[in-house]
Motif scaffolding. Structure first.
Motif, PDB file in Angstrom:
ATOM      1  N   GLY A  94       0.896  -1.011   0.097  1.00 40.88           N
ATOM      2  CA  GLY A  94      -0.169   0.112  -0.027  1.00 40.88           C
ATOM      3  C   GLY A  94       0.843   1.297  -0.016  1.00 40.88           C
ATOM      4  N   VAL A  95       1.829   1.108  -0.504  1.00 35.76           N
ATOM      5  CA  VAL A  95       3.023   2.371  -0.472  1.00 35.76           C
ATOM      6  C   VAL A  95       2.319   3.347  -1.473  1.00 35.76           C
ATOM      7  CG1 VAL A  95       5.358   3.249  -1.150  1.00 35.76           C
ATOM      8  CG2 VAL A  95       4.959   0.891  -0.005  1.00 35.76           C
ATOM      9  N   PRO A  96       2.111   4.513  -1.252  1.00 37.96           N
ATOM     10  CA  PRO A  96       1.561   5.886  -2.189  1.00 37.96           C
ATOM     11  C   PRO A  96       2.241   5.663  -3.361  1.00 37.96           C
ATOM     12  CG  PRO A  96       3.007   6.505  -0.486  1.00 37.96           C
ATOM     13  CD  PRO A  96       2.914   5.363   0.039  1.00 37.96           C
ATOM     14  N   ILE A  97       1.411   5.907  -4.446  1.00 34.13           N
ATOM     15  CA  ILE A  97       1.977   6.100  -6.081  1.00 34.13           C
ATOM     16  C   ILE A  97       1.918   7.511  -6.261  1.00 34.13           C
ATOM     17  CG2 ILE A  97       1.381   5.357  -8.374  1.00 34.13           C
ATOM     18  CD1 ILE A  97      -0.075   2.947  -7.317  1.00 34.13           C
ATOM     19  N   LYS A  98       0.961   8.360  -5.830  1.00 32.22           N
ATOM     20  CA  LYS A  98       0.975   9.685  -6.172  1.00 32.22           C
ATOM     21  C   LYS A  98       1.000  10.641  -5.018  1.00 32.22           C
ATOM     22  CE  LYS A  98      -2.404   9.024 -10.075  1.00 32.22           C
ATOM     23  NZ  LYS A  98      -3.606   9.284 -10.603  1.00 32.22           N
ATOM     24  N   TRP A  99       1.779  11.710  -5.250  1.00 34.92           N
ATOM     25  CA  TRP A  99       1.994  12.775  -4.063  1.00 34.92           C
ATOM     26  C   TRP A  99       2.368  14.118  -4.666  1.00 34.92           C
ATOM     27  CZ3 TRP A  99       5.417   8.664  -4.561  1.00 34.92           C
ATOM     28  CH2 TRP A  99       6.551   8.762  -4.835  1.00 34.92           C
ATOM     29  N   SER A 100       2.196  15.099  -4.262  1.00 34.59           N
ATOM     30  CA  SER A 100       2.702  16.565  -4.480  1.00 34.59           C
ATOM     31  C   SER A 100       2.977  17.179  -3.092  1.00 34.59           C
ATOM     32  CB  SER A 100       1.632  17.313  -5.277  1.00 34.59           C
ATOM     33  OG  SER A 100       0.648  17.678  -4.251  1.00 34.59           O
ATOM     34  N   PRO A 101       3.310  18.429  -2.943  1.00 35.47           N
ATOM     35  CA  PRO A 101       3.675  19.217  -1.911  1.00 35.47           C
ATOM     36  C   PRO A 101       2.350  19.367  -1.116  1.00 35.47           C
ATOM     37  CG  PRO A 101       4.551  20.375  -3.788  1.00 35.47           C
ATOM     38  CD  PRO A 101       4.008  19.508  -4.416  1.00 35.47           C
ATOM     39  N   THR A 102       1.142  19.197  -1.564  1.00 37.02           N
ATOM     40  CA  THR A 102      -0.126  19.205  -0.979  1.00 37.02           C
ATOM     41  C   THR A 102      -1.084  18.035  -0.888  1.00 37.02           C
ATOM     42  OG1 THR A 102      -1.113  20.235  -2.692  1.00 37.02           O
ATOM     43  CG2 THR A 102      -0.222  21.789  -1.383  1.00 37.02           C
ATOM     44  N   GLU A 103      -0.500  17.056  -1.803  1.00 37.68           N
ATOM     45  CA  GLU A 103      -1.250  15.838  -1.677  1.00 37.68           C
ATOM     46  C   GLU A 103      -0.516  14.726  -0.997  1.00 37.68           C
ATOM     47  OE1 GLU A 103      -3.165  12.729  -5.150  1.00 37.68           O
ATOM     48  OE2 GLU A 103      -1.571  14.430  -5.606  1.00 37.68           O
ATOM     49  N   ASN A 104      -1.100  13.821  -0.092  1.00 39.87           N
ATOM     50  CA  ASN A 104      -0.815  12.674   0.628  1.00 39.87           C
ATOM     51  C   ASN A 104       0.733  13.048   1.504  1.00 39.87           C
ATOM     52  OD1 ASN A 104      -2.665  10.741  -0.437  1.00 39.87           O
ATOM     53  ND2 ASN A 104      -1.492  10.461  -2.341  1.00 39.87           N
ATOM     54  N   VAL A 105       0.761  14.043   2.038  1.00 38.74           N
ATOM     55  CA  VAL A 105       1.603  14.313   2.719  1.00 38.74           C
ATOM     56  C   VAL A 105       1.282  14.279   4.416  1.00 38.74           C
ATOM     57  CG1 VAL A 105       3.308  16.268   3.508  1.00 38.74           C
ATOM     58  CG2 VAL A 105       2.881  16.269   1.195  1.00 38.74           C
ATOM     59  N   VAL A 106       1.860  13.387   4.973  1.00 38.80           N
ATOM     60  CA  VAL A 106       1.502  13.153   6.367  1.00 38.80           C
ATOM     61  C   VAL A 106       2.174  14.305   7.136  1.00 38.80           C
ATOM     62  CG1 VAL A 106       1.728  11.466   8.318  1.00 38.80           C
ATOM     63  CG2 VAL A 106       1.343  10.772   5.949  1.00 38.80           C
ATOM     64  N   TRP A 107       3.381  14.611   6.847  1.00 37.24           N
ATOM     65  CA  TRP A 107       4.084  15.823   7.374  1.00 37.24           C
ATOM     66  C   TRP A 107       5.152  16.071   6.626  1.00 37.24           C
ATOM     67  CZ3 TRP A 107       8.819  13.977   8.704  1.00 37.24           C
ATOM     68  CH2 TRP A 107       9.006  12.932   9.249  1.00 37.24           C
ATOM     69  N   LYS A 108       5.735  17.460   6.870  1.00 38.49           N
ATOM     70  CA  LYS A 108       6.880  18.048   6.421  1.00 38.49           C
ATOM     71  C   LYS A 108       7.655  18.805   7.650  1.00 38.49           C
ATOM     72  CE  LYS A 108       7.898  21.830   3.067  1.00 38.49           C
ATOM     73  NZ  LYS A 108       7.436  22.789   2.181  1.00 38.49           N
ATOM     74  N   GLN A 109       8.873  18.269   7.720  1.00 39.76           N
ATOM     75  CA  GLN A 109       9.735  18.894   8.692  1.00 39.76           C
ATOM     76  C   GLN A 109      11.003  19.546   8.165  1.00 39.76           C
ATOM     77  OE1 GLN A 109       9.362  18.748  12.044  1.00 39.76           O
ATOM     78  NE2 GLN A 109      11.245  20.172  11.910  1.00 39.76           N
ATOM     79  N   ALA A 110      11.077  20.768   8.596  1.00 36.51           N
ATOM     80  CA  ALA A 110      12.310  21.690   8.082  1.00 36.51           C
ATOM     81  C   ALA A 110      13.535  20.795   8.730  1.00 36.51           C
ATOM     82  CB  ALA A 110      12.169  22.945   8.600  1.00 36.51           C
ATOM     83  N   LEU A 111      14.725  20.661   7.962  1.00 36.33           N
ATOM     84  CA  LEU A 111      15.747  20.063   8.755  1.00 36.33           C
ATOM     85  C   LEU A 111      17.035  21.180   8.786  1.00 36.33           C
ATOM     86  CD1 LEU A 111      16.028  16.885   6.686  1.00 36.33           C
ATOM     87  CD2 LEU A 111      15.202  17.042   8.869  1.00 36.33           C
ATOM     88  N   PRO A 112      17.954  21.273   9.830  1.00 41.88           N
ATOM     89  CA  PRO A 112      18.906  22.387  10.106  1.00 41.88           C
ATOM     90  C   PRO A 112      19.891  21.861   8.947  1.00 41.88           C
ATOM     91  CG  PRO A 112      18.857  20.487  11.576  1.00 41.88           C
ATOM     92  CD  PRO A 112      17.786  20.125  10.879  1.00 41.88           C
ATOM     93  N   GLY A 113      20.773  22.894   8.587  1.00 43.84           N
ATOM     94  CA  GLY A 113      21.919  22.582   7.773  1.00 43.84           C
ATOM     95  C   GLY A 113      21.567  22.044   6.589  1.00 43.84           C
ATOM     96  N   SER A 114      22.532  21.097   6.099  1.00 44.56           N
ATOM     97  CA  SER A 114      22.561  20.464   4.947  1.00 44.56           C
ATOM     98  C   SER A 114      22.898  18.972   4.970  1.00 44.56           C
ATOM     99  CB  SER A 114      23.284  20.963   3.724  1.00 44.56           C
ATOM    100  OG  SER A 114      24.926  20.875   4.246  1.00 44.56           O
ATOM    101  N   GLY A 115      22.547  18.047   4.248  1.00 43.54           N
ATOM    102  CA  GLY A 115      23.062  16.676   4.475  1.00 43.54           C
ATOM    103  C   GLY A 115      22.168  15.811   3.267  1.00 43.54           C
ATOM    104  N   TRP A 116      22.912  15.002   2.771  1.00 44.08           N
ATOM    105  CA  TRP A 116      22.381  13.910   1.772  1.00 44.08           C
ATOM    106  C   TRP A 116      22.246  12.524   2.522  1.00 44.08           C
ATOM    107  CZ3 TRP A 116      19.251  16.342  -0.583  1.00 44.08           C
ATOM    108  CH2 TRP A 116      19.261  17.466  -1.384  1.00 44.08           C
ATOM    109  N   SER A 117      22.408  12.211   3.734  1.00 44.54           N
ATOM    110  CA  SER A 117      22.121  10.881   4.364  1.00 44.54           C
ATOM    111  C   SER A 117      20.950  10.523   3.983  1.00 44.54           C
ATOM    112  CB  SER A 117      22.747  10.969   5.649  1.00 44.54           C
ATOM    113  OG  SER A 117      22.126  11.763   6.335  1.00 44.54           O
ATOM    114  N   SER A 118      20.686   9.395   4.055  1.00 38.88           N
ATOM    115  CA  SER A 118      19.276   8.652   3.813  1.00 38.88           C
ATOM    116  C   SER A 118      18.566   8.584   5.280  1.00 38.88           C
ATOM    117  CB  SER A 118      18.927   7.596   2.914  1.00 38.88           C
ATOM    118  OG  SER A 118      19.680   7.858   1.759  1.00 38.88           O
ATOM    119  N   PRO A 119      17.352   8.428   5.588  1.00 40.95           N
ATOM    120  CA  PRO A 119      16.654   8.136   6.759  1.00 40.95           C
ATOM    121  C   PRO A 119      16.589   6.906   7.046  1.00 40.95           C
ATOM    122  CG  PRO A 119      15.286   8.866   5.059  1.00 40.95           C
ATOM    123  CD  PRO A 119      16.373   9.115   4.463  1.00 40.95           C
TER     124      PRO A 119
END
Length: 417
Positions: free
Chosen positions: A37-62
């Motif tokens: 049941g992993v989502p297929i469609k999303w956008s900045p306003t669609e199917n967003v459970v939450w959006k969290q600002a992160l400090p600084g920079s980084g490309w490590s994966s969660p």
């Protein structure tokens, strides 16, 4: 360690869910999720459970364990100028809300930190979790072990410094009693193993120079632990060589030589074959039989593909098919056994993140923040193209049936509401 900390750690371990995402590319280290049941469609306003600002920079994966998400970041210090060393930090987030639970400084950058590539960050290696402990790695800047519940630092090691080229990228792996990472810098490239309990170095493998190979010595590929005939091997791609090592002492089991450097993709392992990319300047995809001894360059190559192999994104194997995406966004489906290219089709724009497989679908996140969803199988079918509108180089994470997408300034939890 205080008794309270031990109890908290035990409670945290007991809360672990059925499928976690404990390291780069998930529980099997090859980008495959069992989530449904992993989502297929999303956008900045669609199917967003939450959006969290992160400090600084980084490309490590969660990394995800139960209701905790872990990642690293390189953060400017308050009121600092551009020349001030960055604070290299580890964060734990609440998976349900996206809020920060703890934020711990692990290191401050050393003096004279070399410049990084424009696609890199000072926090690109992905952490790895095991038994209540989180291991974080900042390449030549050092490695540390943290209590995953509290963020307290259990040990640090900065004794294995080397001169990087373009920064750091390879993530660490755990096998038996050691934490292993590559140290493929400008000179004396190799693989290092630390005692995971203490951080003390147990062994180092020095890569051997290859006559006629690429003159550059650096690489960024994350090692992969495999099992062959009941015995574990650490397979690691460096400049000009794919090495298979014994986890106990780092001794070489076999090696396969090629000409290439700045290798980024993590190898994959399926049907007795280690499949890897040769890196720059013109990457090839090569499959090597993993049952050899010594130099297997002339004896154990199963197949080779010279076109549309990736410089950066790791490949993925699903059943009898291997999928790889070139940095240009051209997706290829390949028969694992024969190396036959079944199709090659445009899937995304320029891409660096690795492919994810979940619930019969391939997920690809390009550098502009567009996520393509492709049906897995021998016929190309693009199911959706989803734009978050923010630069993205990190690979996906999975929490429950939701996606975690790290963009330049945010972490997004995307769920099918």
């Amino acid at each position: 360690m205080p008794i309270r900390t031990l109890l908290l750690g035990c409670l945290f371990v007991s809360a672990v869910h059925a499928e976690d995402w404990p390291e780069f590319r998930g529980p099997g280290a090859q980008g495959v999720s069992q989530a449904k049941g992993v989502p297929i469609k999303w956008s900045p306003t669609e199917n967003v459970v939450w959006k969290q600002a992160l400090p600084g920079s980084g490309w490590s994966s969660p990394v995800v364990i139960g209701d905790r998400i872990f990642l690293t970041a390189a953060v400017p210090q308050p009121d600092a100028d551009k020349m001030t060393p960055l604070s290299l930090r580890t964060l734990a987030l609440d998976a349900k809300k996206g809020t920060v639970i703890w934020d711990e400084e692990v290191f401050k950058q050393g003096e004279g930190t070399p410049k990084i590539h424009k696609k890199n960050s000072h926090a690109s290696p992905t952490p790895i979790w095991e038994a209540g402990k989180l291991y974080v790695h900042f390449g030549h800047e050092g490695t540390a072990c943290l209590d995953a519940d509290t963020g307290s630092i259990l040990w640090k090691n900065r004794d294995n410094r080397y001169e990087p080229v373009h920064g750091n990228g390879s993530s660490p792996v755990l096998v038996d009693d050691v934490l292993v990472y590559t140290a493929d810098g400008r000179e004396k490239p190799g693989v290092v193993a630390l005692d995971k309990a203490t951080g003390v170095r147990k062994w180092r493998y020095d890569r051997v120079a290859v006559p006629g190979g690429a003159p550059q010595k650096f690489a960024f590929s994350t090692p992969l632990v495999i099992e062959v005939a009941g015995k574990k091997q650490i397979v690691s791609t460096g400049a000009n060589v794919l090495s298979a090592l014994d986890p106990k002492d780092g001794k070489e089991i076999w090696r396969f030589n090629f000409s290439g450097y700045s290798v980024v993709p993590r190898p994959v392992f399926a049907q007795g074959l280690v499949i890897f990319s040769t890196g720059y300047n013109s990457p090839s995809a090569i499959a090597v039989k993993a049952n050899g001894k010594g130099d297997v360059t002339k004896t154990h190559q199963a197949w080779k593909i010279d076109k549309n192999a990736p410089h950066n994104p790791s490949m993925i194997v699903v059943g009898n098919e291997m999928y790889m995406v070139a940095d240009s966004g051209l997706l290829s489906c390949v028969d694992v056994k024969s190396g036959e290219v079944i199709y090659k089709e445009r899937a995304t724009g320029g891409i660096s993140a690795s492919i994810l497989y979940a619930d019969g679908k391939l997920y690809l996140q390009d550098e502009a923040g567009k996520g393509a969803v492709v049906k897995a199988g021998r016929t190309f079918e693009l199911l959706a193209s989803n734009d978050l509108g923010e630069k993205s180089l990190a690979s996906y994470g999975v929490v429950g049936s939701d996606l975690l997408i790290r963009t330049e300034k945010h972490l997004w939890r995307i769920g099918a509401k």
